[in-house]
Design a protein around this motif. Structure first.
Motif, short mmCIF file in Angstrom:
data_model
loop_
_atom_site.label_atom_id
_atom_site.label_comp_id
_atom_site.label_asym_id
_atom_site.label_seq_id
_atom_site.Cartn_x
_atom_site.Cartn_y
_atom_site.Cartn_z
N ILE A 29 47.40 33.13 56.11
CA ILE A 29 48.05 34.13 56.90
C ILE A 29 49.05 34.88 56.03
CG2 ILE A 29 49.82 32.62 57.88
CD1 ILE A 29 49.19 34.10 60.88
N LYS A 30 49.25 36.18 56.15
CA LYS A 30 49.97 37.01 55.43
C LYS A 30 51.23 37.30 56.31
CE LYS A 30 46.90 38.40 52.23
NZ LYS A 30 45.81 37.40 52.44
N GLY A 31 52.53 37.52 55.46
CA GLY A 31 53.72 37.59 56.35
C GLY A 31 53.62 38.62 57.07
N GLN A 32 52.92 39.75 56.72
CA GLN A 32 52.68 41.10 57.57
C GLN A 32 52.06 40.82 58.85
OE1 GLN A 32 50.40 43.76 55.30
NE2 GLN A 32 51.66 45.51 55.66
N GLU A 33 51.28 39.84 58.93
CA GLU A 33 50.78 39.42 60.42
C GLU A 33 51.76 38.60 61.06
OE1 GLU A 33 46.99 36.75 62.27
OE2 GLU A 33 46.73 37.51 60.03
N ILE A 34 52.43 37.60 60.57
CA ILE A 34 53.45 36.86 60.82
C ILE A 34 54.45 37.86 61.73
CG2 ILE A 34 55.36 35.44 60.70
CD1 ILE A 34 53.56 33.72 58.98
N LEU A 35 55.08 38.78 60.98
CA LEU A 35 55.94 39.99 61.32
C LEU A 35 55.20 40.71 62.79
CD1 LEU A 35 58.57 41.47 61.23
CD2 LEU A 35 57.42 43.01 59.51
N ALA A 36 54.10 40.95 62.72
CA ALA A 36 53.56 41.69 63.71
C ALA A 36 53.44 40.79 64.90
CB ALA A 36 52.12 42.07 63.49
N ARG A 37 53.09 39.59 64.95
CA ARG A 37 53.42 38.52 66.03
C ARG A 37 54.69 38.36 66.45
NH1 ARG A 37 49.29 33.41 64.31
NH2 ARG A 37 47.21 34.70 64.07
N LEU A 38 55.51 38.42 65.59
CA LEU A 38 57.21 38.19 66.04
C LEU A 38 57.58 39.20 66.69
CD1 LEU A 38 58.88 36.55 62.89
CD2 LEU A 38 58.31 35.28 65.08
N ARG A 39 57.01 40.69 66.50
CA ARG A 39 57.44 41.67 67.12
C ARG A 39 57.10 41.70 68.36
NH1 ARG A 39 61.13 43.62 63.73
NH2 ARG A 39 60.58 44.78 61.86
N GLN A 40 55.80 41.29 68.48
CA GLN A 40 55.11 41.22 69.89
C GLN A 40 56.01 40.26 70.80
OE1 GLN A 40 51.18 40.04 69.32
NE2 GLN A 40 50.47 41.95 68.80
N GLN A 41 56.54 39.29 70.41
CA GLN A 41 57.42 38.47 71.11
C GLN A 41 59.00 38.70 71.14
OE1 GLN A 41 57.17 34.26 69.48
NE2 GLN A 41 54.84 34.31 69.85
N GLY A 42 59.18 40.00 70.78
CA GLY A 42 60.59 40.77 70.95
C GLY A 42 61.57 40.47 69.54
N LYS A 47 62.23 42.86 58.16
CA LYS A 47 61.01 42.16 57.60
C LYS A 47 61.34 41.35 56.59
CE LYS A 47 59.72 45.95 54.82
NZ LYS A 47 58.75 46.83 54.41
N SER A 48 62.36 41.65 55.50
CA SER A 48 62.58 40.85 54.47
C SER A 48 63.27 39.41 55.06
CB SER A 48 63.80 41.55 53.73
OG SER A 48 63.37 42.74 53.11
N ALA A 49 64.00 39.17 55.78
CA ALA A 49 64.17 37.93 56.64
C ALA A 49 62.85 37.31 56.96
CB ALA A 49 65.16 37.97 57.68
N VAL A 50 61.86 37.85 57.64
CA VAL A 50 60.70 37.03 58.03
C VAL A 50 59.83 36.57 56.84
CG1 VAL A 50 58.42 37.49 59.08
CG2 VAL A 50 60.66 38.39 60.05
N TYR A 51 59.65 37.70 55.86
CA TYR A 51 59.17 37.24 54.69
C TYR A 51 59.59 36.07 53.72
CZ TYR A 51 56.68 41.80 55.19
OH TYR A 51 55.76 42.74 55.80
N GLU A 52 61.06 36.21 53.64
CA GLU A 52 61.61 35.07 53.05
C GLU A 52 61.42 33.85 53.71
OE1 GLU A 52 63.68 32.78 50.49
OE2 GLU A 52 62.83 34.81 50.19
N LEU A 53 61.53 33.85 54.94
CA LEU A 53 61.52 32.28 55.86
C LEU A 53 60.12 32.02 55.52
CD1 LEU A 53 62.34 30.49 57.60
CD2 LEU A 53 62.00 31.75 59.58
N VAL A 54 59.02 32.88 55.74
CA VAL A 54 57.64 32.69 55.15
C VAL A 54 57.50 31.98 54.16
CG1 VAL A 54 55.13 33.37 55.31
CG2 VAL A 54 56.74 34.03 57.09
N ARG A 55 57.97 32.56 53.01
CA ARG A 55 57.95 32.02 51.84
C ARG A 55 58.30 30.43 51.37
NH1 ARG A 55 60.74 30.85 47.77
NH2 ARG A 55 62.50 31.39 48.59
N ARG A 56 59.63 30.43 52.33
CA ARG A 56 60.33 29.08 52.20
C ARG A 56 59.68 28.00 52.85
NH1 ARG A 56 64.16 27.01 55.24
NH2 ARG A 56 64.72 28.85 56.49
N ILE A 57 58.88 28.29 54.07
CA ILE A 57 58.40 27.23 54.91
C ILE A 57 56.83 27.01 54.74
CG2 ILE A 57 60.37 27.13 56.41
CD1 ILE A 57 58.34 28.43 58.62
#
Length: 145
Positions: A29-42, A47-57
């Motif tokens: 799953i790409k960071g872009q897709e995770i960001l889109a899902r998070l945006r749907q949840q409010g 985006k940099s914070a999301v990509y960094e967290l995805v990379r870390r975990i």
């Protein structure tokens, strides 16, 4: 340091998404897709914070082992053209082309300097290489099977 990132409250959800089963052809799953899902949840953060967290975990994949392609004696050989720039003692440089043949099992190598990479050069170089490896008779009878 400082205050926690707004994305940190979504860490458990992101980890869940990262562990979802996916078809091999879809890949991770790409960071872009995770960001889109998070945006749907409010989520309204960056985006940099999301990509960094995805990379870390993101679960780390173990390195894939290197598989050697092995063969039995006399079973495989490899052949290819190559080229290298050579600097001579007088300082001049020349592009030298060569044809390399290698027996897979013994790793015995035959290298011939060639002028070009044409079909006739391939055939002549293969024949010389086979002779060098001791694979044929002087009359060329190794060509007929």
């Amino acid at each position: 340091m400082g205050r926690p990132s707004p994305v940190s409250q979504y860490e458990a959800q992101i980890l869940e998404w990262l562990q979802e089963p996916r078809a091999p052809e879809d890949g991770l799953i790409k960071g872009q897709e995770i960001l889109a899902r998070l945006r749907q949840q409010g989520y309204t953060g960056g985006k940099s914070a999301v990509y960094e967290l995805v990379r870390r975990i993101r679960p780390k994949e173990p390195p894939k082992p290197i598989l050697r392609f092995e063969g039995l004696p006399g079973e495989f050989s490899q052949h290819d053209f190559g080229q290298r720039w050579v600097t001579f003692a007088d300082g001049t440089r020349k592009l030298v082309r060569f044809f390399a043949s290698r027996l897979k099992y013994s790793r015995f190598v035959d290298i011939q300097i060639v002028e070009n990479e044409q079909q006739e050069t391939v055939v002549r170089s293969l024949l010389k290489g086979f002779e060098h490896f001791g694979g044929g008779a002087d009359d060329g009878s190794f060509l007929t099977t």
